[in-house]
Design an enzyme around this catalytic site. Structure first.
Site, PDB file in Angstrom:
ATOM      1  N   LYS A  48       0.858  -1.187   0.000  1.00  0.00           N
ATOM      2  CA  LYS A  48       0.000   0.000   0.000  1.00  0.00           C
ATOM      3  C   LYS A  48       0.890   1.231   0.000  1.00  0.00           C
ATOM      4  O   LYS A  48       1.946   1.233   0.617  1.00  0.00           O
ATOM      5  CB  LYS A  48      -0.872   0.025   1.261  1.00  0.00           C
ATOM      6  CG  LYS A  48      -1.925  -1.069   1.311  1.00  0.00           C
ATOM      7  CD  LYS A  48      -2.801  -0.885   2.540  1.00  0.00           C
ATOM      8  CE  LYS A  48      -3.799  -2.016   2.690  1.00  0.00           C
ATOM      9  NZ  LYS A  48      -4.575  -1.927   3.935  1.00  0.00           N
ATOM     10  N   ARG A  97     -15.728  -5.601  10.996  1.00  0.00           N
ATOM     11  CA  ARG A  97     -16.848  -4.704  10.729  1.00  0.00           C
ATOM     12  C   ARG A  97     -17.923  -5.497   9.995  1.00  0.00           C
ATOM     13  O   ARG A  97     -18.609  -6.295  10.594  1.00  0.00           O
ATOM     14  CB  ARG A  97     -16.393  -3.501   9.893  1.00  0.00           C
ATOM     15  CG  ARG A  97     -15.577  -2.499  10.688  1.00  0.00           C
ATOM     16  CD  ARG A  97     -14.763  -1.613   9.798  1.00  0.00           C
ATOM     17  NE  ARG A  97     -13.737  -2.385   9.106  1.00  0.00           N
ATOM     18  CZ  ARG A  97     -12.779  -1.882   8.347  1.00  0.00           C
ATOM     19  NH1 ARG A  97     -12.735  -0.597   8.137  1.00  0.00           N
ATOM     20  NH2 ARG A  97     -11.876  -2.658   7.788  1.00  0.00           N
TER      21      ARG A  97
HETATM   22  P1  ADP Z   1      -5.045  -3.445   7.633  1.00  0.00           P
HETATM   23  O1  ADP Z   1      -4.464  -2.660   6.516  1.00  0.00           O
HETATM   24  O2  ADP Z   1      -4.118  -4.402   8.277  1.00  0.00           O
HETATM   25  O3  ADP Z   1      -6.392  -4.070   7.387  1.00  0.00           O
HETATM   26  P2  ADP Z   1      -6.276  -1.293   9.097  1.00  0.00           P
HETATM   27  O4  ADP Z   1      -5.461  -0.220   9.697  1.00  0.00           O
HETATM   28  O5  ADP Z   1      -7.191  -0.932   8.000  1.00  0.00           O
HETATM   29  O6  ADP Z   1      -5.202  -2.376   8.759  1.00  0.00           O
HETATM   30  O7  ADP Z   1      -7.137  -2.020  10.224  1.00  0.00           O
HETATM   31  C1  ADP Z   1      -6.508  -2.684  11.305  1.00  0.00           C
HETATM   32  C2  ADP Z   1      -7.534  -3.546  11.988  1.00  0.00           C
HETATM   33  O8  ADP Z   1      -8.555  -2.732  12.548  1.00  0.00           O
HETATM   34  C3  ADP Z   1      -8.257  -4.546  11.088  1.00  0.00           C
HETATM   35  O9  ADP Z   1      -8.512  -5.726  11.822  1.00  0.00           O
HETATM   36  C4  ADP Z   1      -9.546  -3.848  10.752  1.00  0.00           C
HETATM   37  O10 ADP Z   1     -10.580  -4.770  10.445  1.00  0.00           O
HETATM   38  C5  ADP Z   1      -9.812  -3.139  12.064  1.00  0.00           C
HETATM   39  N1  ADP Z   1     -10.659  -1.971  11.882  1.00  0.00           N
HETATM   40  C6  ADP Z   1     -10.514  -0.955  11.021  1.00  0.00           C
HETATM   41  N2  ADP Z   1     -11.510  -0.052  11.138  1.00  0.00           N
HETATM   42  C7  ADP Z   1     -12.330  -0.529  12.119  1.00  0.00           C
HETATM   43  C8  ADP Z   1     -13.565  -0.081  12.695  1.00  0.00           C
HETATM   44  N3  ADP Z   1     -14.177   1.017  12.261  1.00  0.00           N
HETATM   45  N4  ADP Z   1     -14.114  -0.836  13.675  1.00  0.00           N
HETATM   46  C9  ADP Z   1     -13.511  -1.973  14.073  1.00  0.00           C
HETATM   47  N5  ADP Z   1     -12.364  -2.467  13.563  1.00  0.00           N
HETATM   48  C10 ADP Z   1     -11.781  -1.754  12.601  1.00  0.00           C
END
Ligand code: ADP
Length: 178
Positions: A48, A97
């Site tokens: 990314k 989610r």
């Molecule tokens: P990645 O790129 O590893 O998926 P993210 O930073 O997007 O990392 O997310 C890290 C973790 O947090 C993942 O398990 C994701 O599902 C969770 N996550 C992201 N946004 C939310 C949210 N709004 N509520 C709950 N969990 C979330």
């Protein structure tokens, strides 16, 4: 190895956190209550192209977690399973989610179990309020000048505003679906 009686129960919460949102912070504060120690591991993620550098993402999370004494924020390079083993964690925490998260998370948890059978993955269901919230949607809205102040912590909001102000001073805003 899994923690035995009297041992410290240490968990790792990995992610890109580009940028951290209130959804992430909700998972962090809940996991910090469930485990003795929580290590928030900020992934480099070469696939990314992040908006914020690794150092910026680590700094933002450190600022947000100051009030949680059993939470540590560190950069993560290389394999998560190996990292979890190296810090003696018995659990990997992930947030869930919508159903759409499930397939990817299932694949990752299965692979991590293969690589480190003694480390389990624990899923925390998102707070209803944050079910739609992702770092990508926050970036997209903020880039177009929308108000994301209710979706991210104040320090992240300040950095987003600064970043996009600098960007829009320098270049045209690309088209999006929003
Ligand atoms: P990645 O790129 O590893 O998926 P993210 O930073 O997007 O990392 O997310 C890290 C973790 O947090 C993942 O398990 C994701 O599902 C969770 N996550 C992201 N946004 C939310 C949210 N709004 N509520 C709950 N969990 C979330």
């Amino acid at each position: 190895m899994a923690a035995g009686a009297g041992e410290v129960r240490r968990a790792v919460y990995p992610g890109s956190f580009d940028p951290p949102t209130l959804g992430h912070l909700d998972i962090i504060s809940r996991a910090a209550r469930l485990f003795d120690e929580l290590i928030v591991a900020v992934a480099v993620n070469a696939q990314k192209k992040p908006l914020f550098t690794l150092e910026e993402r680590v700094a933002m999370l450190q600022e947000c977690c100051q009030h949680l004494p059993n939470v540590r924020v560190v950069p993560l390079q290389g394999l998560l399973a190996r990292f979890a083993q190296s810090v003696g964690a018995c659990v990997i925490v992930r947030g869930l989610r919508a159903v759409s998260d499930f397939e990817y998370e299932f694949q990752m948890a299965s692979m991590n179990r293969q690589l480190a059978p003694e480390v389990d993955t624990c899923f925390l269901m998102t707070h209803q309020q944050y079910a739609f919230l992702s770092s990508s949607i926050v970036k997209e809205v903020a880039r177009l000048g929308g108000d994301v102040s209710q979706l991210v912590p104040p320090n992240v909001h300040a950095r987003l505003t600064q970043r996009f102000a600098a960007e829009s001073a320098g270049e045209a805003t690309p088209a999006t679906n929003l």
